[in-house]
Motif scaffolding. Structure first.
Motif, PDB file in Angstrom:
ATOM      1  N   TYR A   2       0.502   6.599   7.744  1.00  0.00           N
ATOM      2  CA  TYR A   2       1.917   6.318   7.614  1.00  0.00           C
ATOM      3  C   TYR A   2       2.717   6.760   8.839  1.00  0.00           C
ATOM      4  CZ  TYR A   2       2.882  11.270   6.674  1.00  0.00           C
ATOM      5  OH  TYR A   2       2.990  12.623   6.778  1.00  0.00           O
TER       6      TYR A   2
ATOM      7  N   THR B  56       1.935   6.704  12.151  1.00  0.00           N
ATOM      8  CA  THR B  56       1.835   5.835  13.314  1.00  0.00           C
ATOM      9  C   THR B  56       0.649   4.908  13.145  1.00  0.00           C
ATOM     10  OG1 THR B  56       1.447   5.783  15.709  1.00  0.00           O
ATOM     11  CG2 THR B  56       0.433   7.588  14.496  1.00  0.00           C
ATOM     12  N   CYS B  57       0.725   3.776  13.811  1.00  0.00           N
ATOM     13  CA  CYS B  57      -0.411   2.858  13.748  1.00  0.00           C
ATOM     14  C   CYS B  57      -1.540   3.302  14.667  1.00  0.00           C
ATOM     15  CB  CYS B  57       0.042   1.448  14.158  1.00  0.00           C
ATOM     16  SG  CYS B  57       0.887   0.559  12.839  1.00  0.00           S
TER      17      CYS B  57
ATOM     18  N   PRO C 165      -0.715  -5.878  11.067  1.00  0.00           N
ATOM     19  CA  PRO C 165      -0.810  -5.801   9.602  1.00  0.00           C
ATOM     20  C   PRO C 165      -2.112  -6.426   9.133  1.00  0.00           C
ATOM     21  CG  PRO C 165       1.301  -6.728  10.305  1.00  0.00           C
ATOM     22  CD  PRO C 165       0.421  -6.687  11.516  1.00  0.00           C
TER      23      PRO C 165
ATOM     24  N   THR D 128       4.668   2.868   1.218  1.00  0.00           N
ATOM     25  CA  THR D 128       3.698   3.600   2.038  1.00  0.00           C
ATOM     26  C   THR D 128       2.833   4.467   1.128  1.00  0.00           C
ATOM     27  OG1 THR D 128       5.091   5.554   2.372  1.00  0.00           O
ATOM     28  CG2 THR D 128       5.348   3.734   3.950  1.00  0.00           C
TER      29      THR D 128
ATOM     30  N   PRO E 202      -6.104  -2.192  12.184  1.00  0.00           N
ATOM     31  CA  PRO E 202      -5.090  -2.052  11.131  1.00  0.00           C
ATOM     32  C   PRO E 202      -4.327  -0.747  11.261  1.00  0.00           C
ATOM     33  CG  PRO E 202      -7.208  -1.397  10.266  1.00  0.00           C
ATOM     34  CD  PRO E 202      -7.452  -1.853  11.696  1.00  0.00           C
ATOM     35  N   CYS E 203      -3.158  -0.690  10.668  1.00  0.00           N
ATOM     36  CA  CYS E 203      -2.405   0.568  10.580  1.00  0.00           C
ATOM     37  C   CYS E 203      -2.981   1.371   9.418  1.00  0.00           C
ATOM     38  CB  CYS E 203      -0.928   0.285  10.329  1.00  0.00           C
ATOM     39  SG  CYS E 203      -0.131  -0.616  11.665  1.00  0.00           S
TER      40      CYS E 203
ATOM     41  N   SER F  19      -4.557   4.950  16.509  1.00  0.00           N
ATOM     42  CA  SER F  19      -5.683   5.784  16.096  1.00  0.00           C
ATOM     43  C   SER F  19      -6.531   6.087  17.324  1.00  0.00           C
ATOM     44  CB  SER F  19      -6.533   5.067  15.040  1.00  0.00           C
ATOM     45  OG  SER F  19      -7.720   5.805  14.775  1.00  0.00           O
TER      46      SER F  19
ATOM     47  N   TYR G  47      -2.398  -3.291  17.294  1.00  0.00           N
ATOM     48  CA  TYR G  47      -2.276  -2.822  15.912  1.00  0.00           C
ATOM     49  C   TYR G  47      -1.477  -3.849  15.115  1.00  0.00           C
ATOM     50  CZ  TYR G  47      -4.305   1.546  17.364  1.00  0.00           C
ATOM     51  OH  TYR G  47      -5.175   2.491  17.841  1.00  0.00           O
TER      52      TYR G  47
END
Length: 245
Positions: A37, A39-40, A66, A156, A33-34, A42, A64
């Protein structure tokens, strides 16, 4: 004839089902998941799952997505696994199975800025203006279940925290570690309520990879116990469950 058939089966297993084959072909994809805020991507989550799967000879790729989309794609076989979801999230999907050792905890709190505003339960925020992030299904679902009617939705978490700083909302209901990391990154000194909700999060596999589940469960437990998980996850280590006894 029997010998030839056996050779064919072994070849098919190696090309399709073996860890070495996935590593070579780059076909094992984990949906993530993202969480932030900016960047997605990790790097911490990728390092963690790369270590986990590397111990069974698989080099995973990452997609990545939703929230909800990661479950749908894994269920349909477009990806191979979801990084982590709660039981309530994955149960409706018939092709998904969990790894039994939890990979994280899902903790929901209320973030505030006002001194003296004490929040110990959902009742304490029932009369407040509450900020929620669009697409954050669990906070929204919980607010509705608890009868929270005065909520405002932002696009966001950064936006919702700025609404809090501008006194447009009184509290923000969100995931604990995600909220803390985001607030620190934008310089808003939020205060936390007591825990309002907590659940376990499990790594979820498409059913065709069911054979990996026991191995992954053992590895998750080992890495949690020896501190490898906390070291690799860094700022997300606060989401880890307690070591297994």
């Amino acid at each position: 004839m029997m010998k030839k058939a056996l050779q064919i089966l072994i070849t098919v297993w190696f090309l399709v089902g073996s860890p070495a084959a996935w590593a070579q072909q780059g076909q094992y994809t984990i949906g993530l998941p993202c969480l932030e805020y900016q960047t997605c991507a990790s790097s911490e989550a990728e390092a963690f799952f790369t270590e986990v799967y590397g111990r069974i000879g698989i080099v995973p790729a990452f997609a990545y997505l939703p929230r909800l989309r990661d479950l749908e794609d894994a269920n349909d076989g477009h990806t191979d696994a979801c990084a982590g979801r709660t039981k309530a999230s994955y149960q409706p999907y018939e092709n998904l199975i969990p790894v039994k050792t939890p990979v994280a905890t899902e903790t929901i709190v209320a973030f505030t800025l006002k001194e003296g505003l004490r929040i110990d339960s959902w009742k304490d925020i029932s009369s407040l203006r509450v900020g929620i992030v669009r697409g954050a299904q669990l906070p929204l679902q919980l607010c509705k279940q608890k009868g929270i009617e005065r909520y405002v939705v932002g696009n966001t978490l950064q936006q919702v925290f700025h609404m809090l700083a501008e006194s447009r909302v009184d509290a923000v209901v969100h995931h604990l570690q995600v909220g803390l990391n985001t607030a620190r990154s934008i310089g808003i000194p939020v205060r936390m309520s007591n825990v309002l909700y907590r659940d376990m999060v499990y790594h979820v596999l498409n059913r065709r990879h069911a054979g990996l589940a026991p191995k992954l469960a053992r590895i998750f437990g080992e890495m949690l116990e020896d501190g490898t998980s906390a070291r690799l996850l860094g700022k997300w280590a606060g989401m880890l469950p307690e070591p297994l006894e």
